[in-house]
Design a protein around this motif. Structure first.
Motif, PDB file in Angstrom:
ATOM      1  N   GLY A  36       0.792  -1.226   0.000  1.00 16.08           N
ATOM      2  CA  GLY A  36       0.000   0.000   0.000  1.00 16.08           C
ATOM      3  C   GLY A  36       0.821   1.271   0.000  1.00 16.08           C
ATOM      4  O   GLY A  36       0.252   2.372   0.044  1.00 16.08           O
ATOM      5  N   PHE A  37       2.155   1.166  -0.058  1.00 21.47           N
ATOM      6  CA  PHE A  37       2.998   2.356  -0.066  1.00 21.47           C
ATOM      7  C   PHE A  37       2.610   3.248  -1.237  1.00 21.47           C
ATOM      8  O   PHE A  37       2.447   2.798  -2.363  1.00 21.47           O
ATOM      9  N   HIS A  38       2.455   4.564  -0.950  1.00 25.38           N
ATOM     10  CA  HIS A  38       1.940   5.494  -1.959  1.00 25.38           C
ATOM     11  C   HIS A  38       3.003   6.522  -2.320  1.00 25.38           C
ATOM     12  O   HIS A  38       3.459   7.284  -1.469  1.00 25.38           O
ATOM     13  N   ILE A  39       3.365   6.526  -3.577  1.00 24.50           N
ATOM     14  CA  ILE A  39       4.277   7.541  -4.118  1.00 24.50           C
ATOM     15  C   ILE A  39       3.468   8.490  -4.985  1.00 24.50           C
ATOM     16  O   ILE A  39       2.644   8.067  -5.797  1.00 24.50           O
ATOM     17  N   ALA A  40       3.699   9.782  -4.793  1.00 25.52           N
ATOM     18  CA  ALA A  40       3.093  10.803  -5.650  1.00 25.52           C
ATOM     19  C   ALA A  40       4.208  11.600  -6.309  1.00 25.52           C
ATOM     20  O   ALA A  40       5.295  11.758  -5.743  1.00 25.52           O
ATOM     21  N   GLU A  41       3.910  12.106  -7.490  1.00 27.79           N
ATOM     22  CA  GLU A  41       4.959  12.709  -8.306  1.00 27.79           C
ATOM     23  C   GLU A  41       4.424  13.942  -9.020  1.00 27.79           C
ATOM     24  O   GLU A  41       3.332  13.926  -9.580  1.00 27.79           O
ATOM     25  N   LEU A  42       5.217  15.007  -9.005  1.00 27.80           N
ATOM     26  CA  LEU A  42       4.925  16.184  -9.826  1.00 27.80           C
ATOM     27  C   LEU A  42       5.799  16.106 -11.066  1.00 27.80           C
ATOM     28  O   LEU A  42       7.015  16.242 -10.987  1.00 27.80           O
ATOM     29  N   GLY A  43       5.176  15.847 -12.209  1.00 28.44           N
ATOM     30  CA  GLY A  43       5.903  15.742 -13.461  1.00 28.44           C
ATOM     31  C   GLY A  43       6.129  14.302 -13.880  1.00 28.44           C
ATOM     32  O   GLY A  43       7.121  13.685 -13.485  1.00 28.44           O
ATOM     33  N   PHE A  44       5.217  13.751 -14.681  1.00 29.59           N
ATOM     34  CA  PHE A  44       5.345  12.349 -15.103  1.00 29.59           C
ATOM     35  C   PHE A  44       6.370  12.187 -16.216  1.00 29.59           C
ATOM     36  O   PHE A  44       7.102  11.200 -16.251  1.00 29.59           O
ATOM     37  N   GLY A  45       6.408  13.138 -17.141  1.00 27.43           N
ATOM     38  CA  GLY A  45       7.403  13.115 -18.207  1.00 27.43           C
ATOM     39  C   GLY A  45       7.375  11.857 -19.035  1.00 27.43           C
ATOM     40  O   GLY A  45       6.347  11.465 -19.592  1.00 27.43           O
ATOM     41  N   THR A  46       8.509  11.165 -19.096  1.00 29.05           N
ATOM     42  CA  THR A  46       8.642   9.954 -19.916  1.00 29.05           C
ATOM     43  C   THR A  46       8.153   8.700 -19.203  1.00 29.05           C
ATOM     44  O   THR A  46       8.123   7.629 -19.806  1.00 29.05           O
ATOM     45  N   GLY A  47       7.826   8.828 -17.911  1.00 28.82           N
ATOM     46  CA  GLY A  47       7.455   7.649 -17.139  1.00 28.82           C
ATOM     47  C   GLY A  47       8.645   6.914 -16.554  1.00 28.82           C
ATOM     48  O   GLY A  47       8.489   5.850 -15.939  1.00 28.82           O
ATOM     49  N   LEU A  48       9.851   7.477 -16.702  1.00 26.52           N
ATOM     50  CA  LEU A  48      11.057   6.802 -16.215  1.00 26.52           C
ATOM     51  C   LEU A  48      10.992   6.520 -14.718  1.00 26.52           C
ATOM     52  O   LEU A  48      11.371   5.437 -14.271  1.00 26.52           O
ATOM     53  N   ILE A  81       7.186   5.946 -25.400  1.00 22.01           N
ATOM     54  CA  ILE A  81       7.727   4.605 -25.634  1.00 22.01           C
ATOM     55  C   ILE A  81       9.132   4.688 -26.218  1.00 22.01           C
ATOM     56  O   ILE A  81      10.035   3.937 -25.825  1.00 22.01           O
ATOM     57  N   ARG A  82       9.343   5.628 -27.128  1.00 22.00           N
ATOM     58  CA  ARG A  82      10.687   5.817 -27.697  1.00 22.00           C
ATOM     59  C   ARG A  82      11.677   6.236 -26.617  1.00 22.00           C
ATOM     60  O   ARG A  82      12.793   5.702 -26.553  1.00 22.00           O
ATOM     61  N   ALA A  83      11.285   7.159 -25.759  1.00 23.23           N
ATOM     62  CA  ALA A  83      12.188   7.640 -24.711  1.00 23.23           C
ATOM     63  C   ALA A  83      12.567   6.514 -23.753  1.00 23.23           C
ATOM     64  O   ALA A  83      13.721   6.414 -23.311  1.00 23.23           O
ATOM     65  N   LEU A  99      15.482  -1.538 -18.072  1.00 22.54           N
ATOM     66  CA  LEU A  99      14.066  -1.474 -17.717  1.00 22.54           C
ATOM     67  C   LEU A  99      13.170  -2.011 -18.834  1.00 22.54           C
ATOM     68  O   LEU A  99      11.941  -1.890 -18.733  1.00 22.54           O
ATOM     69  N   ALA A 100      13.763  -2.607 -19.860  1.00 22.69           N
ATOM     70  CA  ALA A 100      12.991  -3.030 -21.030  1.00 22.69           C
ATOM     71  C   ALA A 100      11.832  -3.967 -20.696  1.00 22.69           C
ATOM     72  O   ALA A 100      10.729  -3.794 -21.237  1.00 22.69           O
ATOM     73  N   PRO A 101      12.011  -4.948 -19.803  1.00 16.45           N
ATOM     74  CA  PRO A 101      10.868  -5.831 -19.524  1.00 16.45           C
ATOM     75  C   PRO A 101       9.650  -5.071 -18.983  1.00 16.45           C
ATOM     76  O   PRO A 101       8.509  -5.338 -19.397  1.00 16.45           O
ATOM     77  N   ILE A 102       9.880  -4.132 -18.072  1.00 15.11           N
ATOM     78  CA  ILE A 102       8.762  -3.365 -17.516  1.00 15.11           C
ATOM     79  C   ILE A 102       8.232  -2.387 -18.558  1.00 15.11           C
ATOM     80  O   ILE A 102       7.011  -2.209 -18.690  1.00 15.11           O
ATOM     81  N   ALA A 103       9.131  -1.747 -19.303  1.00 15.60           N
ATOM     82  CA  ALA A 103       8.679  -0.820 -20.342  1.00 15.60           C
ATOM     83  C   ALA A 103       7.799  -1.531 -21.352  1.00 15.60           C
ATOM     84  O   ALA A 103       6.747  -1.007 -21.772  1.00 15.60           O
ATOM     85  N   ASN A 104       8.185  -2.733 -21.754  1.00 22.17           N
ATOM     86  CA  ASN A 104       7.388  -3.494 -22.718  1.00 22.17           C
ATOM     87  C   ASN A 104       6.046  -3.917 -22.116  1.00 22.17           C
ATOM     88  O   ASN A 104       5.030  -3.962 -22.820  1.00 22.17           O
ATOM     89  N   GLU A 105       6.049  -4.215 -20.821  1.00 19.72           N
ATOM     90  CA  GLU A 105       4.810  -4.608 -20.146  1.00 19.72           C
ATOM     91  C   GLU A 105       3.809  -3.463 -20.109  1.00 19.72           C
ATOM     92  O   GLU A 105       2.594  -3.674 -20.273  1.00 19.72           O
ATOM     93  N   LEU A 106       4.304  -2.237 -19.897  1.00 17.01           N
ATOM     94  CA  LEU A 106       3.410  -1.092 -19.751  1.00 17.01           C
ATOM     95  C   LEU A 106       3.108  -0.387 -21.071  1.00 17.01           C
ATOM     96  O   LEU A 106       2.153   0.400 -21.147  1.00 17.01           O
TER      97      LEU A 106
END
Length: 224
Positions: free
Chosen positions: A52-64, A98-100, A107-114
């Motif tokens: 249940g740990f919650h992370i919040a972020e200002l600025g999603f950008g590339t999703g990195l 996706i290109r970025a 991180l390719a396995p997770i990037a491909n999953e999402l």
């Protein structure tokens, strides 16, 4: 998508640069290592992870940051669900995102999953170990509606000199209000006005060594 950036420039082939803010989306030195150093280590992760740990972020950008966090969650063998909420006024187009992300083979396995979620324009989705929400619009208007306080904040807007809206004292005060007791925040910037605003809002800041060529960065903690 109703809101999206104007066309990007690409530096060194795979680093997207915002024309709106004239700033790269991640470090030209090593974007992934910067994310791990600033946002993950800066928030004392994975030691603080729990179901249940919650992370919040200002600025999603590339999703990195999302990819790196989910990678850490899985590699540290966490159980349960990570909650991740990101606020973004100008979402990247899916093909650009996706290109970025392809710049980070680790991180390719997770990037491909999402990737299918980005391609479909998803703003919310649930995996067995992740509950993700992307909130479009000006965070100064949308953040107050976040229902659950964050255990950790990634303050990742473009540089304060170029994107002052995400560093205004009123917004940082709201960040503090939306931080759980003993919650933390981390950012690559050590700008004095940012640290003063966070301190005034009730988050005790500390200036620590920055990543790469950046001399300093800021971490913060809420006492109660």
């Amino acid at each position: 998508m109703k809101l999206q950036t104007e066309p990007l420039d690409w530096r060194d082939g795979d680093v997207p640069v915002s024309r709106r803010f004239d700033d790269p989306y991640f470090s030209l030195d090593n974007g992934l290592e910067e994310t791990r150093y600033v946002f993950l280590t800066g928030n004392d992760l994975p030691a603080r992870f729990r179901d249940g740990f919650h992370i919040a972020e200002l600025g999603f950008g590339t999703g990195l940051n999302l990819l790196a966090t989910l990678d850490l969650w899985r590699s540290s063998q966490q159980t349960g669900t990570l909650h991740f909420t990101s606020f973004e006024a100008f979402p990247m187009q899916p093909d650009d995102m996706i290109r970025a992300q392809q710049a980070f083979p680790d991180l390719a396995p997770i990037a491909n999953e999402l990737a299918p979620y980005w391609a479909n324009g998803a703003r919310k989705f649930i995996l067995p170990d992740l509950q993700f929400t992307l909130v479009e619009g000006d965070a100064r208007e949308t953040l107050n509606n976040m229902p659950t306080p964050a255990d950790a904040w990634f303050l990742d807007g473009f540089a304060p000199a170029k994107n002052p809206e995400l560093w205004e004292p009123e917004l940082l005060s709201l960040v503090a209000q939306k931080t759980a007791p003993h919650g933390t925040a981390a950012t690559y910037t050590a700008a004095g006005h940012v640290r003063r605003a966070l301190d005034a809002a009730g988050l005790k800041t500390t200036r620590v060594p920055g990543f790469g060529r950046k001399r300093h960065m800021t971490i913060a903690r809420k006492a109660s």
